[in-house]
Design a protein around this motif. Structure first.
Motif, mmCIF file in Angstrom:
data_model
loop_
_atom_site.group_PDB
_atom_site.id
_atom_site.type_symbol
_atom_site.label_atom_id
_atom_site.label_comp_id
_atom_site.label_asym_id
_atom_site.label_seq_id
_atom_site.Cartn_x
_atom_site.Cartn_y
_atom_site.Cartn_z
ATOM 1 N N SER A 183 15.624 27.302 56.066
ATOM 2 C CA SER A 183 15.452 27.156 57.507
ATOM 3 C C SER A 183 14.588 28.294 58.047
ATOM 4 C CB SER A 183 16.816 27.161 58.204
ATOM 5 O OG SER A 183 17.449 28.407 57.999
ATOM 6 N N GLU A 184 14.329 28.276 59.350
ATOM 7 C CA GLU A 184 13.472 29.293 59.959
ATOM 8 C C GLU A 184 14.081 30.686 59.865
ATOM 9 O OE1 GLU A 184 12.690 28.057 63.898
ATOM 10 O OE2 GLU A 184 11.397 26.360 63.318
ATOM 11 N N ASN A 185 15.404 30.759 59.865
ATOM 12 C CA ASN A 185 16.059 32.073 59.781
ATOM 13 C C ASN A 185 16.301 32.526 58.343
ATOM 14 O OD1 ASN A 185 18.122 30.419 58.954
ATOM 15 N ND2 ASN A 185 19.422 30.778 60.772
ATOM 16 N N GLY A 186 15.720 31.782 57.384
ATOM 17 C CA GLY A 186 15.812 32.185 55.993
ATOM 18 C C GLY A 186 17.041 31.698 55.258
ATOM 19 N N GLN A 187 17.874 30.904 55.894
ATOM 20 C CA GLN A 187 19.085 30.393 55.263
ATOM 21 C C GLN A 187 18.799 29.073 54.542
ATOM 22 O OE1 GLN A 187 22.104 32.067 55.237
ATOM 23 N NE2 GLN A 187 20.850 33.712 56.156
ATOM 24 N N GLN A 194 19.310 25.400 53.634
ATOM 25 C CA GLN A 194 19.864 24.225 54.321
ATOM 26 C C GLN A 194 20.412 23.240 53.292
ATOM 27 O OE1 GLN A 194 17.528 23.066 58.033
ATOM 28 N NE2 GLN A 194 15.884 23.689 56.637
#
Length: 462
Positions: A55-59, A61
């Protein structure tokens, strides 16, 4: 003892550990996880072997197919019909990637979501075909997902011109290797819908192909979970109650230049030749002459050749039809097909099998086959495909049938080099032992297998 299985989450955690703890690249992390679990005897056939997107926050998905499924679920809940076609197409494409993707989607509620999408899409142009197309992709290899509401929805879809093609694919996938679904669909009246789709095709080649393949699925006996299926009864119903033979033959005439359609129609026709009277009806309807002409005209097209040979093999189950096939000049064309496609094991198998049926209990046909090069073609097929048990078995059966009631043919066939080839088939393939032994016996060979095979290898070494 069966293979061990793991959850998708377990595999994903192993991949993530390889990335974070061992600083592996994503592709390398997946390969390492696969090797790790396979070395432990774990079955990974239902596992998506890919890295989850970031995801955009680096997590990390969920897997992409689950994200697509969630988006579709929201659109269905909000009754957003406008978004359905695009979301359904994306989900269908991901389901088609590999069986593991379909399994993962099914475990997360894809079937009820798609069923709701189909119900929402009904009456909204292209939305329903898209929904049924995604459902067909999900059902591929997972026929047990279908339930009674889904079956009713598919039967309604077959009655709508725009949705019929996708509906046919759904029904076919639901019936492959699933006897309960087959019987339920037949009881609900699917057979007249299938024959009508072929008869009223309006020039739609894809529709005819799908309808023929679906009709054939109703005649299969491929569900190992049931001791007895209704394959023969379904074939009887197609022929006697739905005029299936005439429908198929007329459709074949209408698509004379379409090899894909012809292959499906011939394959389905061969599944219906299950009784003597049905084989004779095919002849009476002009089907035999059509098959012979088709074999001559399409001899360069391997798919058509293979299916025509299968159909000729099937109709030759009737002893009277055997004579009609030979009289129509089919033996020369079958030999031509084998020789022309000697590198194709399926054509060699079907060609030998067709000649085998024509020779069975028909000494007069045996002479025609041998004089036309049939025995030599079978031996050439055995030489070309020593590792193909099916080719070896059908060739051995043909050679046995040729001499069983025509002893005068023993000498010519032995002179072609039949004995060592049959012995080799018997030595290499356990499935060929019985027919090879019978062929050697009827050819008048009384040498023990081990002695014969050892002697042949010794002569080759010299």
């Amino acid at each position: 003892m069966g293979s061990r299985q793991i959850a998708q989450e377990t595999f994903d955690e192993a991949v993530q550990e390889n990335i974070t703890e061992f600083q592996m690249e994503p592709e390398e992390a997946v390969r390492e996880a696969v090797q790790q679990f396979q070395s432990q005897g774990v079955d990974l056939s239902n596992i998506v072997k890919a890295v989850r997107p970031v995801s955009e926050n680096g997590q990390r998905q969920k897997h992409q197919i689950l994200l697509s499924l969630e988006s579709l679920g929201r659109a269905v809940a909000e009754q957003d019909v406008a978004q359905l076609p695009e979301l359904l197409a994306a989900l269908a494409a991901q389901c088609k990637q590999e069986p593991a993707c379909r399994c993962l989607a099914a475990r997360h509620g894809a079937y009820p979501t798609l069923l709701s999408a189909c119900q929402l899409a009904a009456g909204h142009g292209a939305a329903l075909p898209a929904a049924l197309g995604a459902l067909a992709a999900l059902l591929d290899g997972q026929p047990e997902l279908l339930d009674a509401p889904g079956r009713e929805l598919l039967l309604r879809g077959l009655r709508e011109r725009e949705a019929a093609l996708a509906g046919l694919r759904c029904v076919r996938h639901a019936c492959l290797r699933h006897e309960h679904n087959r019987q339920a669909f037949v009881s609900a009246g699917v057979l007249p819908l299938l024959t009508a789709a072929i008869a009223q095709h309006g020039g739609d080649a894809e529709l005819v192909r799908a309808a023929a393949a679906t009709l054939r699925a109703m005649t299969l006996d491929d569900d190992i979970r049931v001791p007895f299926g209704h394959a023969h009864e379904h074939a009887r119903m197609i022929v006697l109650e739905n005029d299936g033979l005439r429908v198929l033959i007329e459709a074949a005439r209408a698509f004379r230049d379409d090899c894909g359609v012809l292959s499906e129609l011939c394959a389905t026709l061969s599944r219906l030749a299950v009784r003597n009277e049905f084989c004779q009806e095919i002849v009476d309807l002009g089907g035999l002459n059509f098959l012979v002409t088709l074999l001559a005209d399409c001899v360069e097209h391997p798919d058509v050749v293979r299916q025509v040979l299968g159909a000729l093999r099937a109709v030759a189950g009737n002893d009277d039809v055997k004579d009609a096939v030979v009289s129509a000049g089919a033996t020369d064309l079958i030999v031509l097909a084998i020789n022309r496609h000697l590198g194709n094991p399926q054509i060699c198998e079907q060609g030998c099998a067709a000649l085998c049926m024509l020779a069975l209990r028909k000494p007069e046909n045996c002479s025609v086959i041998v004089e036309g090069g049939g025995a030599l073609a079978a031996l050439q097929a055995m030489k070309a495909h020593p590792g193909e048990a099916a080719v070896q078995r059908q060739a051995c059966m043909l050679l046995r049938n040729l001499v069983a009631r025509s002893r005068e043919l023993r000498g010519p066939i032995l002179a072609m080099g039949a004995e060592p080839l049959i012995a080799e088939a018997r030595a290499l393939h356990r499935d060929c032992d019985d027919v090879a032994r019978a062929a050697l016996r009827d050819l008048g060979c009384h040498v023990e297998l081990r002695e014969l095979w050892t002697g042949q290898k010794g002569s080759l070494a010299q």
